[in-house]
Design a protein around this motif. Structure first.
Motif, PDB file in Angstrom:
ATOM      1  N   GLN A  96      -1.257   7.969 -11.178  1.00  0.00           N
ATOM      2  CA  GLN A  96      -0.526   7.127 -12.132  1.00  0.00           C
ATOM      3  C   GLN A  96      -0.724   5.643 -11.868  1.00  0.00           C
ATOM      4  O   GLN A  96       0.007   4.813 -12.377  1.00  0.00           O
ATOM      5  N   VAL A  97      -1.717   5.326 -11.073  1.00  0.00           N
ATOM      6  CA  VAL A  97      -1.892   3.952 -10.669  1.00  0.00           C
ATOM      7  C   VAL A  97      -2.834   3.228 -11.651  1.00  0.00           C
ATOM      8  O   VAL A  97      -3.762   3.818 -12.198  1.00  0.00           O
ATOM      9  N   GLU A  98      -2.530   1.965 -11.917  1.00  0.00           N
ATOM     10  CA  GLU A  98      -3.366   1.152 -12.816  1.00  0.00           C
ATOM     11  C   GLU A  98      -4.740   0.929 -12.171  1.00  0.00           C
ATOM     12  O   GLU A  98      -4.837   0.828 -10.954  1.00  0.00           O
ATOM     13  N   PRO A  99      -5.780   0.805 -13.001  1.00  0.00           N
ATOM     14  CA  PRO A  99      -7.125   0.609 -12.443  1.00  0.00           C
ATOM     15  C   PRO A  99      -7.237  -0.592 -11.506  1.00  0.00           C
ATOM     16  O   PRO A  99      -7.909  -0.509 -10.474  1.00  0.00           O
TER      17      PRO A  99
ATOM     18  N   PHE B 253       0.824  -1.198   0.000  1.00  0.00           N
ATOM     19  CA  PHE B 253       0.000   0.000   0.000  1.00  0.00           C
ATOM     20  C   PHE B 253       0.868   1.262   0.000  1.00  0.00           C
ATOM     21  O   PHE B 253       0.655   2.183  -0.784  1.00  0.00           O
ATOM     22  N   LEU B 254       1.865   1.269   0.894  1.00  0.00           N
ATOM     23  CA  LEU B 254       2.736   2.438   1.016  1.00  0.00           C
ATOM     24  C   LEU B 254       3.550   2.672  -0.243  1.00  0.00           C
ATOM     25  O   LEU B 254       3.781   3.804  -0.641  1.00  0.00           O
ATOM     26  N   LYS B 255       3.961   1.586  -0.869  1.00  0.00           N
ATOM     27  CA  LYS B 255       4.727   1.713  -2.106  1.00  0.00           C
ATOM     28  C   LYS B 255       3.887   2.373  -3.195  1.00  0.00           C
ATOM     29  O   LYS B 255       4.409   3.078  -4.052  1.00  0.00           O
ATOM     30  N   GLN B 256       2.582   2.107  -3.173  1.00  0.00           N
ATOM     31  CA  GLN B 256       1.699   2.637  -4.211  1.00  0.00           C
ATOM     32  C   GLN B 256       1.166   4.023  -3.894  1.00  0.00           C
ATOM     33  O   GLN B 256       0.550   4.660  -4.740  1.00  0.00           O
ATOM     34  N   LEU B 257       1.400   4.465  -2.668  1.00  0.00           N
ATOM     35  CA  LEU B 257       0.738   5.672  -2.189  1.00  0.00           C
ATOM     36  C   LEU B 257       1.026   6.914  -3.038  1.00  0.00           C
ATOM     37  O   LEU B 257       0.108   7.640  -3.397  1.00  0.00           O
ATOM     38  N   THR B 258       2.286   7.139  -3.373  1.00  0.00           N
ATOM     39  CA  THR B 258       2.609   8.344  -4.138  1.00  0.00           C
ATOM     40  C   THR B 258       2.062   8.260  -5.558  1.00  0.00           C
ATOM     41  O   THR B 258       1.564   9.244  -6.085  1.00  0.00           O
TER      42      THR B 258
END
Ligand SMILES: [Zn+2]
Length: 78
Positions: free
Chosen positions: A17-20, A6-11
């Motif tokens: 810029q996150v995949e759906p 989760f933290l890695k994806q946070l920014t």
């Protein structure tokens, strides 16, 4: 998804810029994990303050602090 993931994806999440599929995973995790929900809310508020002051770059220092805080909570809970 774990708290670390989760933290890695946070920014990326806040950069939009996150995949759906990943976005769905983040949202599912936040529903299940109160700690990360708090982190997400705090980060969102912090970012809106930064945006008001026209500071667009996500501060690395903030990420470090959030990461340390959440890891402490998550490991302490188990
Ligand atoms: Zn979590």
């Amino acid at each position: 998804m774990t708290c670390t993931d989760f933290l890695k994806q946070l920014t990326d999440y806040f950069d939009g810029q996150v995949e759906p599929e990943l976005l769905a995973e983040v949202q599912t995790h936040v529903r299940e994990c109160h700690h990360c929900e708090v982190v997400l809310d705090t980060t969102r508020q912090t970012i809106s303050i930064y945006r008001e002051h026209e500071i667009y770059e996500f501060p690395a220092e903030l990420r470090e602090r959030l990461h340390a805080a959440i890891m402490k909570k998550c490991t302490g809970a188990r």
